[in-house]
Scaffold this motif. Structure first.
Motif, PDB file in Angstrom:
ATOM      1  N   PHE A   1      -0.606  -5.016  -0.891  1.00 34.34           N
ATOM      2  CA  PHE A   1       0.686  -4.348  -0.702  1.00 34.34           C
ATOM      3  C   PHE A   1       1.606  -4.587  -1.892  1.00 34.34           C
ATOM      4  N   ALA A   2       1.551  -5.790  -2.449  1.00 33.46           N
ATOM      5  CA  ALA A   2       2.384  -6.068  -3.625  1.00 33.46           C
ATOM      6  C   ALA A   2       1.958  -5.208  -4.805  1.00 33.46           C
ATOM      7  N   ILE A   3       0.660  -5.025  -5.010  1.00 28.98           N
ATOM      8  CA  ILE A   3       0.178  -4.176  -6.107  1.00 28.98           C
ATOM      9  C   ILE A   3       0.616  -2.729  -5.906  1.00 28.98           C
ATOM     10  N   MET A   4       0.533  -2.262  -4.659  1.00 28.45           N
ATOM     11  CA  MET A   4       0.993  -0.896  -4.386  1.00 28.45           C
ATOM     12  C   MET A   4       2.475  -0.730  -4.727  1.00 28.45           C
ATOM     13  N   GLY A   5       3.294  -1.729  -4.383  1.00 28.37           N
ATOM     14  CA  GLY A   5       4.713  -1.643  -4.711  1.00 28.37           C
ATOM     15  C   GLY A   5       4.967  -1.628  -6.211  1.00 28.37           C
ATOM     16  N   ILE A   6       4.204  -2.424  -6.966  1.00 27.04           N
ATOM     17  CA  ILE A   6       4.382  -2.457  -8.426  1.00 27.04           C
ATOM     18  C   ILE A   6       3.986  -1.117  -9.034  1.00 27.04           C
ATOM     19  N   LEU A   7       2.886  -0.530  -8.574  1.00 32.46           N
ATOM     20  CA  LEU A   7       2.452   0.766  -9.109  1.00 32.46           C
ATOM     21  C   LEU A   7       3.480   1.856  -8.805  1.00 32.46           C
ATOM     22  N   GLU A   8       4.031   1.828  -7.589  1.00 31.38           N
ATOM     23  CA  GLU A   8       5.065   2.816  -7.257  1.00 31.38           C
ATOM     24  C   GLU A   8       6.308   2.618  -8.118  1.00 31.38           C
ATOM     25  N   GLN A   9       6.670   1.371  -8.368  1.00 27.80           N
ATOM     26  CA  GLN A   9       7.863   1.082  -9.176  1.00 27.80           C
ATOM     27  C   GLN A   9       7.690   1.575 -10.603  1.00 27.80           C
ATOM     28  N   GLU A  10       6.490   1.444 -11.155  1.00 30.86           N
ATOM     29  CA  GLU A  10       6.237   1.859 -12.539  1.00 30.86           C
ATOM     30  C   GLU A  10       5.720   3.288 -12.633  1.00 30.86           C
TER      31      GLU A  10
END
Length: 367
Positions: free
Chosen positions: A329-338
């Motif tokens: 979930f943290a990786i998904m949030g980082i990808l969405e942010q960038e």
């Protein structure tokens, strides 16, 4: 036998008979007092001193001691009532000694099966865990030895020699060895498994044929409980010949995957995403420090690959999956942010055409 009963009736003496019965009843009352009070007192004292050996010994010999007191009462009553010239003393003594051997063997048999702590010191010197299968294995061997010794002693009391039996077994050993070849090989494999200790009871193991939790090992086979809650019995020889993966011996648990992102991802966005993912995993409190590799490593026609390789500190499967879910979930949030999109399993076709030619073609179709 009729002569025996006639001799008994001839010796009947009312007073002596009543005294003999009184002696037997006295032993029966003493048996109740010993087992009912003295044994309980000893068990309470053992519990206070945390002496598991004494408590186990008392529980194992509780019923045998009852029988020994009954046997003692019968012996005392017979010796009081019958004269020394009674012709059946030899038979009576044989029965008494055989009964005594059987009762003592009964108590030792119970003790060897009940007391797992009996082998604690021995297994500690060998470097074997108390939960190892060696303890019940040795307990079974000791039980067989106790039964064999008791039968041998009782047989010798009645004049039977086992030398002939041993000689006969020696002559037929070749045939027995050929017939029991598989059983013997499984027994040797079981000994090898126990001494080399590739796993212990309760360990999660995997072989080429089965995966599950080890429940027990016997002389011939090992029992493994699968995750479908089925019980698989594997011959020890088969198990010893296979590669065994012991998941319970892991110090940490690995997570590895390649994260595929879209090929049109910008260089700056991809660099920031990789750095943030690396920082998040490195600082995560439940990720084992040391081997953490988060790198942009792969070019493909349909995706760019980011290798993720790290370990969770917990080896428990449920905890491992929880931490893995948090990381995902943290990786998904980082990808969405960038604004980095994951690679989709599809092909995209880019058509480039001159805008004027496209308008002419469209006009000709309209006319």
């Amino acid at each position: 036998m009729d002569q025996l009963f006639r001799s008994i009736f001839e010796l009947v003496d009312g007073t002596r008979l009543l005294i003999a019965i009184g002696i037997l009843l006295l032993f029966l009352l003493f048996r109740k007092w010993v087992v009912g009070y003295l044994f309980r007192f000893i068990v309470r004292m053992a519990d206070k001193t945390q002496s598991t050996h004494v408590a186990s010994f008392i529980h194992s010999f509780e019923q045998p001691v009852r029988m020994l007191l009954i046997l003692g009462g019968v012996n005392a009553a017979f010796h009081f009532y019958f004269p020394d010239q009674w012709p059946y003393w030899a038979l009576f003594n044989q029965i008494s000694r055989s009964s005594f051997i059987a009762i003592v063997g009964w108590g030792l048999y119970n003790f060897s099966g009940r007391s797992s702590n009996l082998f604690t010191g021995f297994t500690t010197r060998l470097g074997v865990e108390q939960s190892s299968m060696l303890i019940p294995f040795l307990s079974r061997i000791l039980r067989i030895v106790i039964v064999a010794v008791a039968i041998t002693m009782i047989s010798s009391e009645w004049g039977y020699s086992i030398n002939g039996l041993v000689a006969g077994l020696g002559l037929g050993s070749l045939a027995v060895a050929m017939a029991a070849k598989d059983t013997f090989s499984n027994f040797i494999a079981g000994v090898i498994i126990i001494t080399e200790k590739p796993f212990a009871q309760g360990d999660w193991i995997q072989t080429s044929t089965v995966e599950g939790v080890v429940e027990d090992i016997s002389f011939r086979s090992s029992r493994i409980r699968t995750f479908a809650d089925t019980l698989v019995t594997v011959p020890n020889a088969t198990l010893a010949d296979q590669a065994i993966t012991n998941f319970s011996r892991m110090g940490k648990r690995r997570i590895t995957f390649t994260l595929g992102v879209a090929v049109d991802t910008g260089r700056a966005s991809l660099l920031r995403a990789v750095e943030q993912i690396r920082e998040h995993i490195t600082t995560h409190p439940e990720i084992a420090p040391g081997t953490i590799m988060i790198r942009f490593t792969e070019f493909h026609a349909d995706q760019l690959g980011i290798m993720c390789y790290f370990f969770t500190q917990s080896t428990v499967w449920a905890e491992h999956l929880r931490v893995r879910e948090e990381i995902n979930f943290a990786i998904m949030g980082i990808l969405e942010q960038e604004d980095v999109r994951l690679a989709m399993p599809a092909q995209r076709v880019f058509l480039e055409a001159n805008e004027q030619e496209y308008s002419k073609t469209a006009t000709s179709y309209d006319s």
